[in-house]
Design an enzyme around this catalytic site. Structure first.
Site, PDB file in Angstrom:
ATOM      1  CG  HIS A   1     140.751  34.789  70.752  1.00 23.20           C
ATOM      2  ND1 HIS A   1     141.718  35.539  71.099  1.00 23.20           N
ATOM      3  CD2 HIS A   1     140.069  34.460  71.737  1.00 23.20           C
ATOM      4  CE1 HIS A   1     141.478  35.956  72.513  1.00 23.20           C
ATOM      5  NE2 HIS A   1     140.615  35.323  72.782  1.00 23.20           N
TER       6      HIS A   1
ATOM      7  CG  ASP B   1     144.134  36.894  68.955  1.00 21.36           C
ATOM      8  OD1 ASP B   1     143.261  36.378  68.067  1.00 21.36           O
ATOM      9  OD2 ASP B   1     143.921  36.949  70.027  1.00 21.36           O
TER      10      ASP B   1
ATOM     11  N   GLY C   1     136.428  36.603  78.554  1.00 21.05           N
ATOM     12  CA  GLY C   1     135.262  37.702  78.115  1.00 21.05           C
ATOM     13  C   GLY C   1     136.255  39.245  78.215  1.00 21.05           C
ATOM     14  CG  ASN C   2     138.762  41.127  81.242  1.00 21.46           C
ATOM     15  OD1 ASN C   2     138.441  40.148  82.263  1.00 21.46           O
ATOM     16  ND2 ASN C   2     138.677  42.287  81.272  1.00 21.46           N
ATOM     17  CB  SER C   3     139.676  37.880  74.777  1.00 19.28           C
ATOM     18  OG  SER C   3     140.288  36.931  75.178  1.00 19.28           O
TER      19      SER C   3
ATOM     20  CG  LEU D   1     162.208  33.828  52.294  1.00 20.36           C
ATOM     21  CD1 LEU D   1     163.807  33.942  52.634  1.00 20.36           C
ATOM     22  CD2 LEU D   1     162.477  34.377  50.800  1.00 20.36           C
ATOM     23  N   GLY D   2     159.362  29.938  52.628  1.00 19.68           N
ATOM     24  CA  GLY D   2     158.986  28.624  52.651  1.00 19.68           C
ATOM     25  C   GLY D   2     160.030  28.009  53.038  1.00 19.68           C
TER      26      GLY D   2
END
Length: 471
Positions: free
Chosen positions: A103, A133, A204-206, A261-262
């Protein structure tokens, strides 16, 4: 800006830590932690409205993390159309491989990395995985000091940890705390068992590292739960072993391959089991099938999944089982249909990537003076994002004047207007040209919110109009 004084935390010195603090540890590991600066693709009004609508659904800890993993960050500057963002990352290999959060670099036109030695270099995106992520970057900056990815199993609840990153763009900062909990799993998320920490983590740490007192990375800081937007001691990190597995595939293929598998399912309760003539509840009953998915020709709505490759299939374990299947392999499913059990072999497909947020940007908004609101064209991706998948078109509400007729009628940013009266809304001009509604001459709109359509009689009178809006 409000500054809040924090009380001191007294801990006995853990093994490997300097009794006087973490200075030696920080001096050793901080040269490997970098700042990620992203030049973003401009965001359209339609996307901002869709993000606002989706954000209304996220008011719990679990949903906050789900919002992060679906690419809707807590960074309000993105929702307001900013063209730059900032995050953290760390070097995992001396030749320039860097880990961060997906992100952080989502929608990037160009990614820059600021190194602790003062250099700024351009980074290539090796790959990114929406479901965990995690993103992997590569820079060409010579030999860099790297951190070692360990395992979250190396730390226990109560163990001391430190987080390093660039909160709010103030510069590299260090915070210390403990592991507050392990295996924070989301019911609908089969990919991550988060580490929870009370080490201060802020915007900002992400993408920065969460480290044990030995200097080993045990997690990647990703999200906080916070009513205020700042740290309240509820931070979450992606376990290092998950990161290791993901970046291995990203480097090799640029993506992570998962099975699909849907199928959609719900828990098989005793009552539903009786109605379906199944003797043992606790399994999963199929409620929907992806028409393009591999199971569409073999399974049917109402089938009860008993096992997949001999593993018992329950509602809670179904996602975990299916996403760990290998694409192009054969999966053997044991099902119950019409009271009889049977086995089926289905070729596993590849789990589709979620839509790129950049693809839902839409256009600029237009002002509808008679209703006191702004609208923008929509795309298929925008309509999917606001749960209006079955709608062929419509305009999304992008802004509202507080005292305008639209706001008084209870409309919200992110609502989809599909009809004026009973006539489908084809173009923005069709809505811009409407008359100012009154109680004697109301304007009928068909509005879709959270997948539910309803007619709204806009009169300019809040008392009469508001109850008609779908909730």
């Amino acid at each position: 800006m409000m500054l809040v004084a924090l009380g001191s935390l007294l801990l006995s010195a853990p093994s490997g830590a300097d009794p006087g603090g973490y200075a030696a540890l920080v001096k050793r590991v901080s040269p490997s932690v970098v700042t990620i600066l992203v030049e973003e693709t401009p965001v359209g009004a339609g996307q901002r409205a869709a993000l606002t609508a989706r954000a209304r659904d996220f008011d719990s800890m679990q949903s906050t993390i789900q919002r992060l993993l679906s690419g809707i960050t807590a960074d309000r500057s993105r929702e307001e159309g900013a063209t730059a963002s900032l995050g953290s990352g760390f070097v995992v290999r001396a030749d320039g491989m860097i880990v961060t959060n997906r992100h952080v670099i989502l929608g990037a036109r160009k990614v820059h990395v600021h190194l602790p030695d003062g250099r700024d270099v351009t980074a290539d995106i090796v790959g990114a995985d929406a479901f965990t992520d995690i993103a992997l970057l590569r820079v060409h900056a010579g030999n860099l000091p790297a951190l070692r990815l360990g395992s979250s199993e190396d730390v226990s609840v109560g163990d001391a940890v430190i987080a390093i990153g660039n909160p709010f763009g103030l510069g590299q900062s260090v915070s210390a705390g403990i592991v507050s909990a392990r295996a924070r799993a989301l019911e609908d998320d089969p990919y991550i068992n988060f580490l929870q920490t009370d080490a201060a983590i802020n915007r900002g740490n992400s993408g920065g590292p969460l480290l044990s007192t030995t200097g080993t990375v045990v997690g990647v800081t990703s999200v906080i739960f916070s009513p205020s937007g700042g740290s309240v001691g509820l931070g979450f990190a992606i376990p290092a072993e998950t990161v290791t597995a993901v970046i291995k595939q990203l480097e090799a293929h640029g993506r992570v391959e998962r099975g699909y598998l849907g199928i959609s399912a719900q828990e098989l309760t005793p009552e539903v089991a009786t109605a379906l003539h199944v003797k043992v509840p606790g399994h999963a009953v199929i409620t929907a099938l992806d028409p393009q998915g591999p199971a569409a020709q073999s399974l049917a709505i109402g089938d009860v999944l008993l096992t997949i490759n001999l593993t018992p299939a329950t509602f809670k374990t179904l996602s975990t089982i299916t996403t760990r299947l290998v694409p192009d392999s054969l999966a053997t499913l044991r099902i119950a249909r019409d009271g009889k059990e049977q086995s089926l072999a289905i070729k596993v497909a590849r789990l589709p990537d979620p839509p790129d947020e950049g693809s839902v940007a839409g256009g600029q908004d237009s002002w509808v003076a008679a209703l006191g609101l702004g609208v923008a064209d929509t795309t298929v991706d925008i309509r999917n994002a606001i749960k209006a998948n079955s709608e062929a078109g419509g305009l999304i509400v992008t802004q509202l004047r507080p005292a305008g007729a639209g706001a008084l009628a209870g409309l919200k940013v992110g609502d989809l207007i599909t009809h004026v009266g009973t006539k489908p809304l084809i173009a923005i001009a069709d809505l811009v040209a409407v008359h100012a509604p009154t109680h004697q001459a109301p304007l009928l709109l068909r509005v879709v919110r959270e997948g539910s359509p309803a007619f709204v009689a806009v009169t300019g009178d809040a008392e009469l109009s508001r109850p008609n809006v779908p909730h």
